[in-house]
Enzyme design. Structure first.
Site, mmCIF file in Angstrom:
data_model
loop_
_atom_site.group_PDB
_atom_site.id
_atom_site.type_symbol
_atom_site.label_atom_id
_atom_site.label_comp_id
_atom_site.label_asym_id
_atom_site.label_seq_id
_atom_site.Cartn_x
_atom_site.Cartn_y
_atom_site.Cartn_z
ATOM 1 N N MET A 251 0.842 -1.199 0.000
ATOM 2 C CA MET A 251 0.000 0.000 0.000
ATOM 3 C C MET A 251 0.881 1.255 0.000
ATOM 4 O O MET A 251 0.401 2.357 0.301
ATOM 5 C CB MET A 251 -0.936 -0.009 1.205
ATOM 6 N N ALA B 163 4.053 4.008 0.965
ATOM 7 C CA ALA B 163 4.786 4.535 2.127
ATOM 8 C C ALA B 163 5.841 3.493 2.499
ATOM 9 O O ALA B 163 5.909 3.026 3.643
ATOM 10 C CB ALA B 163 3.848 4.860 3.286
ATOM 11 N N LEU B 164 6.622 3.133 1.511
ATOM 12 C CA LEU B 164 7.499 1.967 1.611
ATOM 13 C C LEU B 164 8.687 2.197 2.537
ATOM 14 O O LEU B 164 9.184 3.307 2.663
ATOM 15 C CB LEU B 164 7.988 1.579 0.206
ATOM 16 N N GLY C 20 11.144 -2.847 5.542
ATOM 17 C CA GLY C 20 10.368 -4.084 5.670
ATOM 18 C C GLY C 20 9.837 -4.520 4.307
ATOM 19 O O GLY C 20 9.979 -5.680 3.899
ATOM 20 N N HIS C 21 9.232 -3.571 3.586
ATOM 21 C CA HIS C 21 8.760 -3.878 2.235
ATOM 22 C C HIS C 21 9.924 -4.325 1.351
ATOM 23 O O HIS C 21 9.787 -5.239 0.530
ATOM 24 C CB HIS C 21 8.122 -2.645 1.589
ATOM 25 N N LYS D 158 4.541 -9.780 9.452
ATOM 26 C CA LYS D 158 4.044 -8.662 10.267
ATOM 27 C C LYS D 158 2.519 -8.699 10.271
ATOM 28 O O LYS D 158 1.879 -8.408 11.273
ATOM 29 C CB LYS D 158 4.583 -7.354 9.658
ATOM 30 N N ASP D 159 1.934 -9.023 9.096
ATOM 31 C CA ASP D 159 0.484 -9.186 8.976
ATOM 32 C C ASP D 159 0.197 -10.682 8.996
ATOM 33 O O ASP D 159 -0.144 -11.292 7.975
ATOM 34 C CB ASP D 159 -0.006 -8.529 7.688
ATOM 35 N N SER E 142 6.550 -0.170 9.979
ATOM 36 C CA SER E 142 5.187 -0.062 9.454
ATOM 37 C C SER E 142 5.020 1.308 8.823
ATOM 38 O O SER E 142 5.580 2.296 9.314
ATOM 39 C CB SER E 142 4.191 -0.212 10.614
ATOM 40 N N SER E 143 4.251 1.361 7.760
ATOM 41 C CA SER E 143 3.966 2.660 7.129
ATOM 42 C C SER E 143 3.292 3.582 8.128
ATOM 43 O O SER E 143 3.481 4.792 8.112
ATOM 44 C CB SER E 143 3.048 2.471 5.921
#
Ligand code: AMP
Length: 279
Positions: free
Chosen positions: A30, A32-33, A36-37, A150-151, A186-187
């Site tokens: 989504m 706002a990288l 983690g991404h 994380k999710d 996290s974003s």
């Protein structure tokens, strides 16, 4: 790196790669990288010939309109980070491009996976997740798709979806990347002020504390004591549960391998989630 905003162009570009027999790694985000991404992008790069990443704030998975409105959006720096980390195709679709009037929404019986934890506090969230990920899978048709632990519940839901629909792809789950302080990247962390960021460290402290407690106590006792420990901070707890990692059901007396503690809370106005395998 190619930046694409239209589904037709995405499909044509990917068809060329597929005709050449290339494997496709897909990383939905989504935006706002952060690092983690990027750990997902880097793993996709290692394992696949072509890496596709999407940046799309999916309205159908937000049950709170303020949360959707305030979700951080940084498309320019997202494109730079993706290019620097070896992404080949960055897909930035609009809502209309993703959900044209004639598209068929995918639905899956989530067998109770969506009724617990996040699903309980964000009704409809996982229907939106299934919808958007299903649509992406249809457009990208990846060889492998990458998701962050994380999710944790999202990974369980996507694995279930892939299995139920017999989709020809592999789901790869990636460990949570943390700041040096232990805070899960996290974003949403962008919305924390410095005091809140400090306060949020108590989430990681709670997870570590629970892991220690798990050596001698039952899951239910760990839950109770961890909730008490969490309440030493000023954050507002939504849930803290010790669950079976496959069906996400709460555990009481008996431990299962890779039991996970999942936590969701508000740090100021910002909702944060985290989890850890505690035994
Ligand atoms: P999001 O943009 O928050 O939807 O996240 C896109 C993907 O990156 C999801 O699969 C997340 O689980 C994953 N992700 C988010 N934060 C992290 C993190 N700190 N470490 C590893 N993966 C993450």
């Amino acid at each position: 790196m190619k930046i694409i905003t239209l589904t037709k162009e995405l499909e044509n570009t990917l068809q060329d790669y597929k005709n050449q027999g290339k494997t496709i790694g897909f990383v939905p985000t989504m935006g706002a990288l952060h690092a983690g991404h990027m750990s997902l992008i880097q793993m996709a790069k290692k394992q696949c010939d072509v890496v596709v990443s999407s940046v799309f704030v999916n309205p159908t998975q937000f049950n709170n309109s303020d949360d959707l409105k305030l979700y951080p959006r940084t498309p320019e720096s997202d494109a730079v980070l993706l290019a620097e980390n070896g992404c080949d195709i960055a897909f930035f679709p609009t809502v209309v491009e993703m959900y044209p009037p004639d598209y068929k929404k995918i639905t899956v019986d989530l067998a109770g996976l969506a009724d617990v934890l996040e699903g309980k506090f964000r009704p409809g969230h996982f229907d939106g997740v299934v919808e958007v990920v299903g649509r992406f899978f249809e457009l990208v048709n990846p060889t492998k798709a990458y998701f962050g632990l994380k999710d944790f519940q999202q990974v369980a839901v996507i694995r279930h979806m892939v299995k139920s629909l017999a989709l020809p792809l592999e789901v790869v789950a990636i460990e949570t990347m943390r700041e040096n302080s232990g805070l899960a990247m996290s974003s949403r962390n962008m919305r924390l002020n410095s005091q809140e960021k400090e306060r949020a460290l108590h989430i990681y402290a709670t997870l570590l504390h629970a892991k220690e407690l798990a050596k001698t106590l039952t899951p239910r006792q760990v839950q109770e004591k961890s909730i008490d420990f969490f309440h030493q901070s000023e954050m507002k707890l939504e849930y803290l549960e010790v669950v079976d990692p496959i069906n996400l059901k709460p555990l009481n007396d008996k431990w299962y391998p890779n039991t996970v503690l999942c936590i969701a809370c508000f740090c100021g106005p910002v909702r944060l989630i985290d989890n850890m395998v505690i035994n």
